[in-house]
Design a protein around this motif. Structure first.
Motif, PDB file in Angstrom:
ATOM      1  N   ASP A   1       0.832  -1.216   0.000  1.00  0.00           N
ATOM      2  CA  ASP A   1       0.000   0.000   0.000  1.00  0.00           C
ATOM      3  C   ASP A   1       0.862   1.260   0.000  1.00  0.00           C
ATOM      4  OD1 ASP A   1      -2.257  -1.540  -0.010  1.00  0.00           O
ATOM      5  OD2 ASP A   1      -2.561  -1.448   2.171  1.00  0.00           O
ATOM      6  N   ILE A   2       1.951   1.229   0.798  1.00  0.00           N
ATOM      7  CA  ILE A   2       2.845   2.389   0.838  1.00  0.00           C
ATOM      8  C   ILE A   2       3.513   2.589  -0.522  1.00  0.00           C
ATOM      9  CG2 ILE A   2       4.903   3.370   1.895  1.00  0.00           C
ATOM     10  CD1 ILE A   2       2.462   3.384   3.680  1.00  0.00           C
ATOM     11  N   PHE A   3       3.965   1.501  -1.154  1.00  0.00           N
ATOM     12  CA  PHE A   3       4.556   1.607  -2.485  1.00  0.00           C
ATOM     13  C   PHE A   3       3.558   2.212  -3.471  1.00  0.00           C
ATOM     14  CE2 PHE A   3       7.824  -1.968  -1.674  1.00  0.00           C
ATOM     15  CZ  PHE A   3       8.777  -1.022  -1.320  1.00  0.00           C
ATOM     16  N   GLN A   4       2.300   1.779  -3.389  1.00  0.00           N
ATOM     17  CA  GLN A   4       1.281   2.304  -4.312  1.00  0.00           C
ATOM     18  C   GLN A   4       1.053   3.802  -4.086  1.00  0.00           C
ATOM     19  OE1 GLN A   4      -0.218   0.329  -6.861  1.00  0.00           O
ATOM     20  NE2 GLN A   4      -0.525   2.453  -7.469  1.00  0.00           N
ATOM     21  N   ASP A   5       1.062   4.221  -2.801  1.00  0.00           N
ATOM     22  CA  ASP A   5       0.930   5.655  -2.511  1.00  0.00           C
ATOM     23  C   ASP A   5       2.109   6.436  -3.083  1.00  0.00           C
ATOM     24  OD1 ASP A   5      -1.442   5.312  -1.152  1.00  0.00           O
ATOM     25  OD2 ASP A   5      -0.483   5.060   0.802  1.00  0.00           O
ATOM     26  N   MET A   6       3.310   5.890  -2.966  1.00  0.00           N
ATOM     27  CA  MET A   6       4.490   6.577  -3.495  1.00  0.00           C
ATOM     28  C   MET A   6       4.424   6.668  -5.016  1.00  0.00           C
ATOM     29  SD  MET A   6       7.457   4.943  -1.037  1.00  0.00           S
ATOM     30  CE  MET A   6       8.756   5.940  -1.739  1.00  0.00           C
ATOM     31  N   ILE A   7       3.949   5.606  -5.664  1.00  0.00           N
ATOM     32  CA  ILE A   7       3.795   5.641  -7.133  1.00  0.00           C
ATOM     33  C   ILE A   7       2.831   6.752  -7.532  1.00  0.00           C
ATOM     34  CG2 ILE A   7       2.863   4.363  -9.101  1.00  0.00           C
ATOM     35  CD1 ILE A   7       3.925   1.801  -7.714  1.00  0.00           C
ATOM     36  N   THR A   8       1.730   6.884  -6.780  1.00  0.00           N
ATOM     37  CA  THR A   8       0.736   7.933  -7.072  1.00  0.00           C
ATOM     38  C   THR A   8       1.360   9.320  -6.961  1.00  0.00           C
ATOM     39  OG1 THR A   8      -1.034   6.505  -6.237  1.00  0.00           O
ATOM     40  CG2 THR A   8      -1.507   8.869  -6.428  1.00  0.00           C
ATOM     41  N   VAL A   9       2.170   9.544  -5.918  1.00  0.00           N
ATOM     42  CA  VAL A   9       2.793  10.858  -5.727  1.00  0.00           C
ATOM     43  C   VAL A   9       3.836  11.124  -6.812  1.00  0.00           C
ATOM     44  CG1 VAL A   9       4.138  12.290  -4.151  1.00  0.00           C
ATOM     45  CG2 VAL A   9       2.377  10.766  -3.254  1.00  0.00           C
ATOM     46  N   PHE A  10       4.677  10.115  -7.109  1.00  0.00           N
ATOM     47  CA  PHE A  10       5.681  10.299  -8.165  1.00  0.00           C
ATOM     48  C   PHE A  10       5.004  10.608  -9.501  1.00  0.00           C
ATOM     49  CE2 PHE A  10       8.749   7.704  -5.507  1.00  0.00           C
ATOM     50  CZ  PHE A  10       9.631   8.757  -5.304  1.00  0.00           C
ATOM     51  N   ASP A  11       3.888   9.957  -9.770  1.00  0.00           N
ATOM     52  CA  ASP A  11       3.151  10.205 -11.017  1.00  0.00           C
ATOM     53  C   ASP A  11       2.666  11.647 -11.067  1.00  0.00           C
ATOM     54  OD1 ASP A  11       1.804   9.862 -13.397  1.00  0.00           O
ATOM     55  OD2 ASP A  11       0.048   8.935 -12.495  1.00  0.00           O
ATOM     56  N   ALA A  12       2.064  12.127  -9.963  1.00  0.00           N
ATOM     57  CA  ALA A  12       1.562  13.506  -9.925  1.00  0.00           C
ATOM     58  C   ALA A  12       2.701  14.518 -10.024  1.00  0.00           C
ATOM     59  CB  ALA A  12       0.768  13.735  -8.636  1.00  0.00           C
ATOM     60  N   ALA A  13       3.869  14.166  -9.478  1.00  0.00           N
ATOM     61  CA  ALA A  13       5.012  15.080  -9.501  1.00  0.00           C
ATOM     62  C   ALA A  13       5.764  15.040 -10.829  1.00  0.00           C
ATOM     63  CB  ALA A  13       5.971  14.735  -8.364  1.00  0.00           C
ATOM     64  N   GLY A  14       5.368  14.134 -11.741  1.00  0.00           N
ATOM     65  CA  GLY A  14       6.051  14.026 -13.027  1.00  0.00           C
ATOM     66  C   GLY A  14       7.364  13.266 -12.951  1.00  0.00           C
ATOM     67  N   GLN A  15       7.626  12.567 -11.845  1.00  0.00           N
ATOM     68  CA  GLN A  15       8.849  11.772 -11.710  1.00  0.00           C
ATOM     69  C   GLN A  15       8.546  10.336 -12.148  1.00  0.00           C
ATOM     70  OE1 GLN A  15      10.681  12.289  -7.833  1.00  0.00           O
ATOM     71  NE2 GLN A  15       9.935  14.397  -7.689  1.00  0.00           N
ATOM     72  N   TYR A  16       8.391  10.171 -13.476  1.00  0.00           N
ATOM     73  CA  TYR A  16       7.909   8.895 -14.003  1.00  0.00           C
ATOM     74  C   TYR A  16       8.949   7.779 -13.863  1.00  0.00           C
ATOM     75  CZ  TYR A  16       4.608  12.192 -16.005  1.00  0.00           C
ATOM     76  OH  TYR A  16       3.686  13.190 -16.177  1.00  0.00           O
ATOM     77  N   ASP A  17      10.228   8.132 -13.845  1.00  0.00           N
ATOM     78  CA  ASP A  17      11.236   7.087 -13.664  1.00  0.00           C
ATOM     79  C   ASP A  17      11.122   6.457 -12.283  1.00  0.00           C
ATOM     80  OD1 ASP A  17      11.896   9.469 -12.503  1.00  0.00           O
ATOM     81  OD2 ASP A  17      14.037   9.365 -12.970  1.00  0.00           O
ATOM     82  N   SER A  18      10.883   7.279 -11.250  1.00  0.00           N
ATOM     83  CA  SER A  18      10.697   6.744  -9.901  1.00  0.00           C
ATOM     84  C   SER A  18       9.403   5.938  -9.802  1.00  0.00           C
ATOM     85  CB  SER A  18      10.672   7.878  -8.875  1.00  0.00           C
ATOM     86  OG  SER A  18      11.909   8.570  -8.866  1.00  0.00           O
ATOM     87  N   ALA A  19       8.334   6.441 -10.454  1.00  0.00           N
ATOM     88  CA  ALA A  19       7.074   5.698 -10.452  1.00  0.00           C
ATOM     89  C   ALA A  19       7.260   4.334 -11.105  1.00  0.00           C
ATOM     90  CB  ALA A  19       5.999   6.499 -11.179  1.00  0.00           C
ATOM     91  N   LEU A  20       7.999   4.285 -12.232  1.00  0.00           N
ATOM     92  CA  LEU A  20       8.263   3.017 -12.912  1.00  0.00           C
ATOM     93  C   LEU A  20       9.102   2.090 -12.024  1.00  0.00           C
ATOM     94  CD1 LEU A  20       8.179   1.223 -15.443  1.00  0.00           C
ATOM     95  CD2 LEU A  20      10.184   2.473 -16.286  1.00  0.00           C
ATOM     96  N   HIS A  21      10.067   2.669 -11.317  1.00  0.00           N
ATOM     97  CA  HIS A  21      10.941   1.875 -10.450  1.00  0.00           C
ATOM     98  C   HIS A  21      10.124   1.125  -9.400  1.00  0.00           C
ATOM     99  CE1 HIS A  21      14.235   0.778  -7.805  1.00  0.00           C
ATOM    100  NE2 HIS A  21      13.635   1.431  -6.812  1.00  0.00           N
ATOM    101  N   TYR A  22       9.211   1.824  -8.704  1.00  0.00           N
ATOM    102  CA  TYR A  22       8.431   1.176  -7.659  1.00  0.00           C
ATOM    103  C   TYR A  22       7.358   0.256  -8.246  1.00  0.00           C
ATOM    104  CZ  TYR A  22      10.671   3.848  -3.983  1.00  0.00           C
ATOM    105  OH  TYR A  22      11.585   4.344  -3.113  1.00  0.00           O
ATOM    106  N   THR A  23       6.891   0.553  -9.448  1.00  0.00           N
ATOM    107  CA  THR A  23       5.948  -0.362 -10.103  1.00  0.00           C
ATOM    108  C   THR A  23       6.633  -1.689 -10.420  1.00  0.00           C
ATOM    109  OG1 THR A  23       4.812   1.542 -11.093  1.00  0.00           O
ATOM    110  CG2 THR A  23       4.354  -0.604 -12.033  1.00  0.00           C
ATOM    111  N   LEU A  24       7.878  -1.626 -10.888  1.00  0.00           N
ATOM    112  CA  LEU A  24       8.632  -2.858 -11.167  1.00  0.00           C
ATOM    113  C   LEU A  24       8.912  -3.636  -9.881  1.00  0.00           C
ATOM    114  CD1 LEU A  24      11.139  -1.513 -13.850  1.00  0.00           C
ATOM    115  CD2 LEU A  24       9.224  -3.078 -14.222  1.00  0.00           C
ATOM    116  N   ILE A  25       9.151  -2.915  -8.773  1.00  0.00           N
ATOM    117  CA  ILE A  25       9.360  -3.600  -7.490  1.00  0.00           C
ATOM    118  C   ILE A  25       8.105  -4.379  -7.102  1.00  0.00           C
ATOM    119  CG2 ILE A  25       9.651  -3.235  -5.009  1.00  0.00           C
ATOM    120  CD1 ILE A  25      11.553  -0.978  -5.635  1.00  0.00           C
TER     121      ILE A  25
END
Length: 879
Positions: free
Chosen positions: A198-222
């Motif tokens: 759940d925490i990873f999913q929240d972080m992906i949501t924030v990275f997506d909104a912030a435009g940090q798509y590489d970080s969002a992709l990183h946690y999605t792959l995790i």
């Protein structure tokens, strides 16, 4: 000696009697206080039960009454419980902004006591109230205050608070704080797989909104690689689709296409809804479009469109039809591009969704332009621009409203905390004073005992009392000096705010002057165009006369000089040359006529834009007027007859509830139309500042402060010949509990209709209108206003305040001069105030809505064909 002893015995007996009597009174007072405290506590429990049962209005009224009683008897613990209850009621009824002051008052007391448990609970309520008002920065602040107060024994609540802090920061676009909060939770949930995901999913949501798509992709792959055993196959398919989404945003379309196709193939074999699969197909189509593979893109778009159409998902259907139209447009297939553009427009209207409709208009405009249809292409492009600009204006208005709400809540919190701090200082001073008084009382008792034992010590004891009283006076003087210093700092703060407001008003005035200059230039250009047109018409007439004269001369010469053939031929050649010149001039005249026609169309379009702007200003002004529902709760009946002369009005009505009083006004600003509307918006803004922010409810003070602010805002110096813009106003403050109506007026009087058996208002200069035959039981009293406007004037006295006790059945009227000054009737004269009074007295006992209709019908009949000359506003209140 015996007489002296007898005197001592008598004094001792009297002293014992007084001590016994004082003890009895003190005991009786303690019993009375305890009884009052029990009664207040019982009323609080009753209000709490009503709240739990859903009777919010009754619970709020009872809690408010209990709060006043608790404050009176100084039952602090019950007072704090009631404050929290009232905040809870307002929050439950969707009025968290109104409940915020009660939470803050309770929080201030808990902070003073340093009661950690209660501070945590009240901070959580304040944060939830800020969230309800969408002021996420305030929510974040209070969660940040909570975290240091939560120790190891409250670890679950601390982790939940940090999670809420991250969510609040995310909603407030404070992405760095949100990421930091969620990351701090990772060690605590290292052994809890579900929580960690759940925490990873929240972080992906924030990275997506912030435009940090590489970080969002990183946690999605995790999530995809580490937790295959925890997730179901359906969730894994969704993660694969998310991978494709972030690959697309990062420009890796090849990897994105592989992820999308894999997700679609897996999803078709699982129990995933068709609409969700269609979204995956849409993502794949976009990816193939980016890769330049139009054939695959069209294939997936068509599959997604078929599913969206079957599922009646019109928003997604219109979006995909528009994207498919763009693909066809890119490939040069204008037929299918136009077909899917029109389908996108039609489906967007079914929702309706203005933004999807605008995007479809834009695509269809490009298709029409490519198909050599520039007229319709321009038409659809203008529709696109109109919707886009309208949506942008709405977005800006919503953002401004949200920002205003945020600033208002923050200002209220600062003001309330300052007031709580002042109250705290006052309470400490009062406590010290009570302690000193108790100490002095004890000392007096000791002195009385010592006086009975030894009267010789009386002089020294009296001097001791005098010294202590002087010390008390010195302490009180120091405390008053500190309070004066605090008031001085507060005045300086208010002065800086007033300077900022004045600068904003000066900027508005400069913009208005620039607009007037543009209007003047446009009028001069129109006048020049008109003169050019007249000159052209005169030239054409002269040319036609010249042609006629030449033809007559030619005919005569043919008859008289028939034998001079060679000369006639030569003249004919000259005439042909002249005809060519005339033809050239005719072409020039037609070109000038077309130019005039184009200019006429441009002027009409400009006029339409101006009218649209004024109409939008009307909507803004109407939105700024208060909703009559609040007024209906405080008076038995009411009506407002409001008829502007132009689209926007210089008259306005306004009311608000503050400190358990209703402040109501009807005002007439200088000018009509747009200038008057500017003044009315300024007036409403100043009233909100004075009444709702500074809690001023005294009518005379409000008018005096209004006059001061208007003079400062308009830069009025009292110079001869200076424009004295301002407003006339009638303003009342009604206390429903005390049944007292306070009134003050600037040129606008107040009419009171009362039954003749009730006592008249005991005011000076009150005019009386005797009853007529139709309504013989009622009298109309005119309470005169001060003959001074809300502006700079020759006489700048204080506005008088009139206190009027209200009886059941009283009807009060406030109005501007528009009704009485309206021209009409058989002689085209003004309606005048005396007939206006008779009309109000005649209809005063009718239902209020019927009174409003009678005023409207009477005005229409009086005006006839004569135009309205001024804004009109009449308000009636029945108590």
């Amino acid at each position: 000696m015996r007489k002296v002893l007898n005197r001592y015995k008598i004094a001792g007996i009297i002293l014992l009697f007084l001590m016994f009597l004082g003890g009895g009174i003190a005991a009786q007072e303690r019993v009375t206080v305890e009884s009052a405290q029990e009664e207040v506590a019982g009323r609080y429990m009753e209000a709490l039960q009503m709240f739990r049962e859903g009777h919010h209005t009754e619970a709020l009224n009872l809690a408010d009454r209990a709060l006043q009683e608790a404050m009176t008897i100084e039952s602090k613990q019950t007072e704090l419980k009631i404050l929290e209850l009232m905040g809870d009621i307002y929050h439950a009824t969707g009025r968290s902004d109104a409940g915020m002051p009660y939470f803050l008052r309770a929080a201030g007391t808990y902070e003073t006591r340093n009661d950690t448990t209660l501070i945590i609970a009240i901070y959580q309520k304040i944060a939830m109230a800020y969230r309800a008002e969408q002021v996420y920065s305030g929510e974040q602040d209070y969660y940040e205050k909570m975290v240091p107060l939560l120790y190891e024994e409250k670890e679950p609540l601390r982790l939940e608070t940090i999670s809420r802090l991250g969510t609040a920061a995310y909603h407030g676009n404070n992405f760095e704080v949100a990421i930091g909060a969620f990351r701090s939770l990772l060690p605590s949930y290292s052994t809890d797989t579900v929580k960690l995901m759940d925490i990873f999913q929240d972080m992906i949501t924030v990275f997506d909104a912030a435009g940090q798509y590489d970080s969002a992709l990183h946690y999605t792959l995790i999530l995809l690689n580490e937790y295959r055993e925890v997730y179901s196959r359906e969730q894994l398919v969704r993660l694969i689709n998310n991978n494709g989404y972030y690959y697309t945003l990062l420009g890796n379309n090849q990897s994105a296409s592989v992820a999308y196709v894999s997700a679609i193939e897996e999803a078709e074999n699982l129990a995933i809804q068709p609409g969700e699969i269609a979204l995956m197909q849409s993502n794949a189509a976009v990816c193939f479009t980016n890769l330049g593979n139009e054939r695959e893109a069209i294939h997936y778009f068509n599959k997604a469109i078929d599913t969206f159409e079957k599922e009646a998902l019109f928003a997604a259907l219109s979006r995909n039809e528009n994207m498919l139209a763009n693909v066809y447009y890119t490939t040069g297939d204008m037929y299918n591009a136009g077909l899917f553009s029109r389908r996108a427009i039609s489906d967007a209207r079914k929702i309706p969704d203005p933004w999807l409709e605008a995007r479809a208009y834009h695509t269809y405009s490009n298709v029409l332009r490519a198909g050599n249809d520039p007229v319709n292409a321009l038409s659809y492009y203008e529709r696109y621009l109109s919707i886009r600009d309208s949506l942008e204006i709405e977005r800006q208005i919503k953002l401004q409203a949200l920002e205003n709400r945020k600033n208002l809540l923050e200002q209220q919190e600062r003001a309330l905390r300052l007031r709580l701090k002042e109250d705290e200082i006052s309470e400490l001073a009062m406590a010290q004073l009570r302690l000193q008084n108790e100490k002095m009382e004890q000392e007096r008792e000791i002195l009385m005992h010592e006086r009975n034992l030894d009267l010789l010590k009386q002089d020294s004891l009296s001097k001791s009392i005098i010294i202590r009283e002087q010390q008390y006076l010195v302490t009180r003087k120091e405390r008053e000096n500190r309070m004066l210093e605090q008031e001085k700092q507060l005045s300086e703060l208010k002065l800086s705010e007033e300077v900022a407001k004045q600068e904003a008003l000066e900027k508005q005035k400069l913009v208005l002057e620039q607009q007037q200059q543009l209007d003047q230039l446009e009028l001069e250009r129109q006048k020049a165009d008109k003169n050019a047109l007249i000159g052209t018409v005169i030239g054409v007439g002269a040319l036609m006369l010249l042609i006629l004269a030449i033809l007559i001369s030619t005919r005569r010469k043919k008859q008289l000089l028939a034998r001079q053939k060679m000369e006639i031929e030569a003249k004919n050649s000259d005439l042909e040359q002249k005809n060519e010149e005339i033809s050239t001039q005719r072409d020039e005249i037609e070109a000038q006529r077309n130019l005039v026609f184009d200019q006429k169309q441009a002027i009409e379009a400009f006029s339409d834009e101006i009218m649209k702007s004024i109409e939008y200003a009307r909507r803004l002004q109407r939105a700024a007027l208060p909703v009559l529902g609040l007024l209906e709760e405080k008076v038995d009946d009411q009506f407002v007859f409001f008829r502007p002369r132009d689209v926007v009005s210089g008259d306005f009505y306004w009311f608000a509830e503050v400190e358990n009083k209703m402040v109501i006004t009807v005002a007439d600003c200088t000018g009509h139309g747009v200038p008057g509307a500017f003044m009315s918006m300024m007036g409403m803004s100043l009233l909100k500042e004075l009444v709702q922010k500074e809690y001023i409810t005294y009518p005379g003070v409000i008018l005096r402060r209004m006059r001061k602010e208007i003079i400062n805002a308009m830069g009025q110096k009292g110079i001869s010949g200076e424009q004295r813009d301002g407003m006339d106003m009638a303003l009342v403050s009604f206390d429903p509990k005390e049944r007292i109506l306070d009134y003050a007026g600037a040129y606008n009087s107040l009419y009171l209709v009362r039954h003749k058996n009730n006592p008249p208002p005991e005011l000076e200069e009150t005019g009386i209108l005797a009853p007529d035959q139709e309504n013989g039981s009622f009298l109309l009293y005119e309470i005169p206003a001060d003959k001074m406007p809300i502006a700079h004037f020759d006489r700048m006295n204080k506005f008088r305040n009139h206190a009027i006790p209200v009886h059941a059945g009283d009807t009060v009227y406030m109005f501007t001069d528009g009704f009485a000054d309206q021209f009409g009737g058989p002689r085209g004269k003004k309606f005048m105030y005396k007939p206006f009074k008779r009309l109000l007295l005649r209809i005063s006992q009718n239902p209020m809505e019927e009174q409003r209709q009678v005023l409207s019908d009477t005005l229409d009949e009086w005006m006839g064909d004569i135009a309205q000359v001024d804004d009109i506003c009449v308000m009636g209140l029945r108590f």
